[in-house]
Design an enzyme around this catalytic site. Structure first.
Site, short mmCIF file in Angstrom:
data_model
loop_
_atom_site.label_atom_id
_atom_site.label_comp_id
_atom_site.label_asym_id
_atom_site.label_seq_id
_atom_site.Cartn_x
_atom_site.Cartn_y
_atom_site.Cartn_z
N CYS A 257 109.90 10.76 9.61
CA CYS A 257 110.17 11.40 8.32
C CYS A 257 110.41 10.29 7.31
CB CYS A 257 111.33 12.39 8.40
SG CYS A 257 112.95 11.63 8.60
N LYS A 258 111.11 10.58 6.23
CA LYS A 258 111.33 9.55 5.21
C LYS A 258 112.33 8.50 5.66
CE LYS A 258 112.68 8.78 0.39
NZ LYS A 258 113.13 9.39 -0.88
#
Length: 299
Positions: A257-258
Site C-alpha cells: 500500500c502507500k
C-alpha cells in the site's frame, strides 16, 4: 479426590454464562476486516472480550513447559492423532487454532464423562455443541487463531504446550476445559523494500510470487510497481468473497500500500483465509521510492 478450588460466577444456563463472561473480562482483539471473515473468526473477535484475559498488557507471555497440564484425579488423556513437531517452533511468534469445551468447576462428574466420551470416539465439536457453557459451542468449540498474550494464563499454558491434535485439560476461573490444538501457523511477516527490490530482479520470483497492491486506482495512477495486481481496499466487498479463485493460498503473497497500514490489514485478513505465507511490505511504495527507486513519485 479432585478438589475444586475455584468457582464459576456465571449462572447455570449457557446464555447467562456468556453474558457473565462478557462482564467479567475485557480485551479488544477485533479483526479489522471482519466483513468477510469465516464465522468462527467473527465470533472469536467477539469472544475475545469475554474469555481471553483482562488487558493484553497485563498478560505476560509464558514459555510452555514440556508436559501437559494434569488435573489431579483423572487418568492421562490418550492421543487422537500422531504427534507433530508443532511445539518445537517459536512460541513467541506461533499462532494456534484452538477448539475446546467448557463445563463449570463443580461439574467434575460431567467433565469425566465428557472425557470418556471423547476417548470413546465422539467428536469434540459434537460434545462442545451439546455440553459446553462457552459461547463457542455454536461453532463446535472453535476459538479461532490465537497467540501468546491473548488468553488467560492457565488456558494459554495448556494450549501452547500441546502438540497438534493432542487433547489436554486445564482449569481456569471459568471452569474445566478440554482443549485441542487443530493447526498452527506463523504470523504475517514483514519484508523491507530493499529485500523486495532484490527479489524482484529474479524472473522466477516475479513469475511465482503473488504481488498485490491494495491502494486505490487514483493512487496507482500516480505511482506503481511492476507485477502487482490491484485489489483496492475500498472495493474489498467485490473481490474478497472469492479471493481463492483469484489468488493461490499456497503461494508466497506480498501486499503493498502507500505506507504499510492498509497492506497489513489485508495481509492479516488473507492469513485468516488460509493463505500460508503472507508478507507485508514495510513502509509501502513510499518507502520504496525513498530507499530504492527515487524515480517512483511520492504523494
Amino acid at each position: 479426590m479432585f478438589r475444586v478450588t475455584g468457582t464459576l460466577s456465571a449462572a447455570s444456563s449457557p446464555a447467562v454464562a456468556a453474558a457473565s463472561f462478557s462482564a467479567a473480562l475485557r480485551l479488544s482483539i477485533t479483526p479489522t476486516l471482519a466483513i468477510a471473515s469465516p464465522p468462527h473468526l467473527r465470533w472469536f473477535s467477539k469472544f475475545s472480550r469475554q474469555f481471553l484475559g483482562g488487558r493484553i498488557s497485563s498478560l505476560r507471555p509464558r514459555i510452555p513447559s514440556p508436559c501437559p497440564i494434569r488435573l489431579s484425579g483423572f487418568p492421562a488423556l490418550k492421543m487422537r492423532a500422531s504427534f507433530s513437531s508443532g511445539s518445537s517452533g517459536s512460541s513467541a511468534s506461533r499462532e494456534i487454532l484452538v477448539q475446546h469445551l467448557l463445563v463449570k468447576n463443580n461439574d467434575v462428574e460431567l467433565f469425566a464423562e465428557l472425557q470418556k466420551k471423547f476417548l470413546d470416539g465422539e467428536e469434540m465439536s459434537d460434545l462442545a455443541a451439546e455440553y459446553s457453557i462457552c459461547p463457542s459451542k455454536k461453532d463446535g468449540g472453535i476459538l479461532g487463531w490465537v497467540k501468546l498474550g491473548q488468553m488467560v494464563p492457565e488456558f494459554e499454558e495448556a494450549a501452547f504446550k500441546a502438540e497438534l491434535n493432542q487433547v489436554v485439560r486445564c482449569r481456569t476461573q471459568f471452569g474445566l476445559h478440554l482443549l485441542q490444538v487443530l493447526s498452527e501457523r506463523e504470523p504475517v511477516k514483514d519484508i523491507q523494500v530493499e529485500e523486495l527490490h532484490s527479489k524482484m530482479q529474479d524472473p522466477v520470483f516475479m513469475d511465482e510470487a503473488q504481488l498485490i497492491d491494495v491502494r486505490e486506482p487514483n493512487e496507482i495512477e500516480i505511482a506503481s510497481l511492476p507485477g502487482f495486481k490491484v485489489f483496492p481496499l475500498r472495493q474489498f466487498g467485490t473481490w474478497a468473497p472469492d479471493i481463492t479463485s483469484k489468488l493461490n493460498p499456497e503461494k508466497d503473497t506480498f501486499v503493498l500500500c502507500k505506507v504499510g497500514g492498509r497492506s497489513m490489514q489485508v495481509a492479516n485478513w488473507l492469513q485468516s483465509q488460509g493463505f500460508k505465507s503472507v508478507y507485508n511490505i514495510t513502509g509501502g511504495i513510499q518507502a520504496y521510492s525513498l530507499k530504492v527507486d527515487p524515480s517512483i513519485p511520492t504523494y
